[in-house]
Motif scaffolding. Structure first.
Motif, PDB file in Angstrom:
ATOM      1  N   ASN A  22       1.025  -1.287  -0.028  1.00 18.74           N
ATOM      2  CA  ASN A  22      -0.186  -0.099   0.027  1.00 18.74           C
ATOM      3  C   ASN A  22       0.849   1.261   0.101  1.00 18.74           C
ATOM      4  O   ASN A  22       0.303   2.171   0.210  1.00 18.74           O
ATOM      5  CB  ASN A  22      -0.991  -0.090   1.218  1.00 18.74           C
ATOM      6  N   ALA A  23       2.226   1.059  -0.254  1.00 17.73           N
ATOM      7  CA  ALA A  23       2.967   2.169  -0.062  1.00 17.73           C
ATOM      8  C   ALA A  23       2.688   3.215  -1.464  1.00 17.73           C
ATOM      9  O   ALA A  23       2.601   4.392  -0.991  1.00 17.73           O
ATOM     10  CB  ALA A  23       4.590   1.738  -0.174  1.00 17.73           C
ATOM     11  N   THR A  24       2.535   2.893  -2.699  1.00 18.45           N
ATOM     12  CA  THR A  24       2.406   3.645  -3.431  1.00 18.45           C
ATOM     13  C   THR A  24       1.010   4.475  -3.394  1.00 18.45           C
ATOM     14  O   THR A  24       0.914   5.705  -3.609  1.00 18.45           O
ATOM     15  CB  THR A  24       2.121   2.910  -4.888  1.00 18.45           C
ATOM     16  N   ASN A  25       0.004   3.874  -2.887  1.00 13.68           N
ATOM     17  CA  ASN A  25      -1.363   4.501  -2.581  1.00 13.68           C
ATOM     18  C   ASN A  25      -1.022   5.611  -1.470  1.00 13.68           C
ATOM     19  O   ASN A  25      -1.668   6.696  -1.771  1.00 13.68           O
ATOM     20  CB  ASN A  25      -2.268   3.414  -2.099  1.00 13.68           C
ATOM     21  N   GLY A  45      -2.391   0.103 -10.244  1.00 11.92           N
ATOM     22  CA  GLY A  45      -1.723  -0.669 -11.197  1.00 11.92           C
ATOM     23  C   GLY A  45      -0.075  -0.873 -11.242  1.00 11.92           C
ATOM     24  O   GLY A  45       0.525  -1.010 -12.177  1.00 11.92           O
ATOM     25  N   THR A  46       0.360  -0.617 -10.040  1.00 15.74           N
ATOM     26  CA  THR A  46       2.014  -0.757  -9.892  1.00 15.74           C
ATOM     27  C   THR A  46       2.126  -1.133  -8.615  1.00 15.74           C
ATOM     28  O   THR A  46       1.185  -1.252  -7.447  1.00 15.74           O
ATOM     29  CB  THR A  46       2.551   0.890 -10.173  1.00 15.74           C
ATOM     30  N   GLU A  47       3.334  -1.269  -8.019  1.00 14.10           N
ATOM     31  CA  GLU A  47       3.979  -1.427  -6.638  1.00 14.10           C
ATOM     32  C   GLU A  47       5.120  -0.616  -6.386  1.00 14.10           C
ATOM     33  O   GLU A  47       5.956  -0.467  -7.242  1.00 14.10           O
ATOM     34  CB  GLU A  47       4.344  -3.348  -6.923  1.00 14.10           C
ATOM     35  N   SER A  48       5.119  -0.510  -5.116  1.00 13.02           N
ATOM     36  CA  SER A  48       6.441   0.431  -4.900  1.00 13.02           C
ATOM     37  C   SER A  48       7.585  -0.638  -4.852  1.00 13.02           C
ATOM     38  O   SER A  48       8.777  -0.089  -5.082  1.00 13.02           O
ATOM     39  CB  SER A  48       6.382   1.035  -3.460  1.00 13.02           C
ATOM     40  N   TYR A  49       7.383  -1.835  -4.492  1.00 13.10           N
ATOM     41  CA  TYR A  49       8.554  -2.675  -4.407  1.00 13.10           C
ATOM     42  C   TYR A  49       8.399  -3.958  -5.459  1.00 13.10           C
ATOM     43  O   TYR A  49       7.808  -5.008  -4.809  1.00 13.10           O
ATOM     44  CB  TYR A  49       8.859  -3.485  -2.996  1.00 13.10           C
ATOM     45  N   PRO A  50       8.533  -3.804  -6.785  1.00 14.31           N
ATOM     46  CA  PRO A  50       7.821  -4.836  -7.817  1.00 14.31           C
ATOM     47  C   PRO A  50       8.804  -6.432  -7.611  1.00 14.31           C
ATOM     48  O   PRO A  50       8.249  -7.267  -8.213  1.00 14.31           O
ATOM     49  CB  PRO A  50       8.421  -4.279  -9.278  1.00 14.31           C
ATOM     50  N   ASN A  51      10.064  -6.194  -6.894  1.00 16.35           N
ATOM     51  CA  ASN A  51      10.661  -7.513  -6.843  1.00 16.35           C
ATOM     52  C   ASN A  51      10.329  -8.350  -5.565  1.00 16.35           C
ATOM     53  O   ASN A  51      10.874  -9.468  -5.703  1.00 16.35           O
ATOM     54  CB  ASN A  51      12.049  -7.191  -6.647  1.00 16.35           C
ATOM     55  N   PHE A  52       9.479  -7.910  -4.868  1.00 11.04           N
ATOM     56  CA  PHE A  52       8.822  -8.777  -3.737  1.00 11.04           C
ATOM     57  C   PHE A  52       7.677  -8.047  -3.234  1.00 11.04           C
ATOM     58  O   PHE A  52       7.404  -6.747  -3.627  1.00 11.04           O
ATOM     59  CB  PHE A  52       9.827  -8.796  -2.593  1.00 11.04           C
ATOM     60  N   GLY A  81      -3.682  -5.426  -2.176  1.00 15.79           N
ATOM     61  CA  GLY A  81      -3.100  -4.270  -1.857  1.00 15.79           C
ATOM     62  C   GLY A  81      -3.600  -3.346  -2.835  1.00 15.79           C
ATOM     63  O   GLY A  81      -3.967  -3.397  -4.025  1.00 15.79           O
ATOM     64  N   LEU A  82      -3.743  -1.983  -2.303  1.00 13.14           N
ATOM     65  CA  LEU A  82      -4.148  -0.808  -3.112  1.00 13.14           C
ATOM     66  C   LEU A  82      -3.124  -0.413  -3.978  1.00 13.14           C
ATOM     67  O   LEU A  82      -3.587   0.264  -5.078  1.00 13.14           O
ATOM     68  CB  LEU A  82      -4.576   0.353  -2.066  1.00 13.14           C
ATOM     69  N   ASP A  83      -1.983  -0.761  -3.990  1.00 15.85           N
ATOM     70  CA  ASP A  83      -1.166  -0.272  -4.997  1.00 15.85           C
ATOM     71  C   ASP A  83      -1.461  -0.780  -6.515  1.00 15.85           C
ATOM     72  O   ASP A  83      -1.343  -0.324  -7.537  1.00 15.85           O
ATOM     73  CB  ASP A  83       0.463  -0.652  -4.727  1.00 15.85           C
ATOM     74  N   ILE A  84      -1.740  -2.176  -6.469  1.00  9.32           N
ATOM     75  CA  ILE A  84      -2.031  -3.034  -7.640  1.00  9.32           C
ATOM     76  C   ILE A  84      -3.531  -2.559  -7.948  1.00  9.32           C
ATOM     77  O   ILE A  84      -3.847  -2.413  -9.160  1.00  9.32           O
ATOM     78  CB  ILE A  84      -1.717  -4.394  -7.409  1.00  9.32           C
TER      79      ILE A  84
END
Length: 441
Positions: free
Chosen positions: A67-70, A429-436, A422-425
């Motif tokens: 939820n970091a991006t949100n 439509g994205t993640e703050s930490y795409p590798n995990f 998670g609200l980022d996705i």
């Protein structure tokens, strides 16, 4: 070297933006006017830093990675939406000429006509700077809600609520307290926003959290709270330090003049109150939980800063240390109590800003000092209490009505599946930490 040229440029440019350079009809010395304007400009930068780095990093660190991006999106658009709403409606309602309850002039009129804003006649800096300064205060009240309703509120709902808060809810009570309204005429004091900003924002956050309900998995079937850990205490600590730094502009800038003696007093009171809140929250949480808790210590620092905000210019340093120290204890007990009644506040904002604002405002009624002599009284204490009650009533009723309408027509909360992923996705439509990804819930 570059900084020197910026300062010199401001010294030459600022007079060209002058509305009048007068205070209550009396012309201010040109150099004093320039210094006043320069100090307010510097304070604006510090307060903006509180938003850009302080609230953003603190809230991002206290929520889960998914939820970091949100959180970052909400903080960016809090300022953007606030700017438009406050320019269109809020500033006129708060400072425009009208009556003791509402301003009726100055909508979209942040120009040279100071006659639209008689309540600002005691300020010497240009109206442009005064507008930006108070805009950032309004957006602070709105962003307090962001962390409390984190990880479950719909992004469009949040954006609409920010517009209503900064365009209507905040400016209306702002007229009563700072815009020459009825509470100000009764003698209510709130130097830098303990009620206006912090309690206001906390009441909105509390109503929002209550209507949203807790996050999935926050309470077990017996109602016992489960810890949902934030993903980065490093970011949260960075945000805390940035907020502490920005508070020097937040409280110190509220002089709206380069009064160096008063600014120095405010800086000292800020520091002692923050230190007292940090230390007391550490030892209380250490005693209760047998561990030196970082999150509560950070929030204790902020509680100390909130508590000194209403009286930072009016109390002696000894009182500031006492006020901040007790605020740290109250904050810890408040967090525990809110968990017991199932108010899920991921960042602890209600306890920090709400209880800290109430405590500090009441103590202003007790420890108010003139030339180092305590002049607080029962009458003054009850005037401060009245202001608190009015804020809780006005903001509580209007924010409940706002959230009720938003829930009826849009729905406040994301779907269960979206909250889990998670609200980022789900919303961006994205993640703050795409590798995990951390999917605990």
């Amino acid at each position: 070297m570059m900084f020197k040229y910026v300062i010199l440029s401001l010294l030459f440019i600022l007079p060209s933006f002058a509305l009048n350079g007068y205070v209550d009809g009396r012309e201010v010395d040109k150099y004093q006017y320039i210094l006043d304007s320069l100090w307010v400009s510097i304070s604006i930068v510090f307060i903006f830093l509180m938003h850009a780095g302080g609230f953003s990093m603190l809230e991002a660190g206290f929520v889960r990675a998914k939820n970091a991006t949100n959180i970052i999106m909400k903080n960016i658009f809090t300022i953007s939406i606030s700017a438009v709403a406050f320019w269109l409606i809020g500033f006129g309602l708060m400072f425009g000429n009208g009556n003791d309850f509402i301003g009726l002039t100055g909508f979209m009129q942040i120009r040279e006509n100071i006659n639209l804003f008689n309540s600002l006649s005691s300020y010497s800096p240009p109206l442009f700077l005064v507008f930006i300064f108070h805009l950032l205060f309004a957006s602070t009240a709105a962003t307090i809600m962001s962390g409390t309703v984190a990880e479950r509120i719909k992004f469009p709902v949040y954006m609409i609520s920010v517009f209503v808060i900064t365009g209507l809810i905040y400016p209306t009570i702002g007229k009563w307290i700072w815009g020459g309204g009825w509470l100000q005429k009764l003698g209510f004091l709130d130097f830098a926003g303990g009620v206006m900003v912090h309690l206001n924002g906390a009441i909105i956050a509390l109503i929002g959290a209550y209507l949203l309900g807790p996050r999935i998995g926050k309470y077990d079937k017996y109602g016992k709270p489960r810890p949902i850990l934030g993903h980065s205490m490093t970011l949260a600590a960075l945000g805390t330090f940035i907020l502490w730094t920005g508070w020097f502009g937040f409280n110190g800038g509220s002089t709206l003049s380069a009064d160096v003696d008063l600014i120095g007093k405010i800086f000292l009171n800020n520091t002692l109150a923050a230190a007292g809140g940090s230390i007391s929250s550490l030892f209380v949480s250490w005693y209760l939980f047998k561990k030196a808790d970082l999150t509560l210590s950070m929030n204790g620092t902020l509680a100390g800063l909130v508590s000194i905000t209403p009286g930072c210019a009016y109390v002696v340093p000894e009182a500031a240390l006492f006020i901040g120290t007790i605020a740290g204890i109250i904050m810890v007990l408040g967090v525990i109590y809110l968990d017991k009644i199932k108010i899920d506040d991921p960042v602890g904002a209600v306890a920090v800003h709400g209880l800290g604002g109430i405590w500090g405002t009441l103590m202003l009624g007790v420890f108010h000092s003139t030339e180092g002599i305590i002049t607080g009284s029962f009458h003054f204490f009850f005037v401060e209490l009245l202001g608190i009650i009015v804020c809780i009533a006005w903001t509580g009723i209007t924010s409940f009505f706002m959230f009720y309408l938003l829930n009826r027509f849009i729905g406040l909360r994301v779907h269960e599946e979206e909250e889990i992923v998670g609200l980022d996705i789900a919303e961006h439509g994205t993640e703050s930490y795409p590798n995990f990804s951390i999917k605990s819930y």
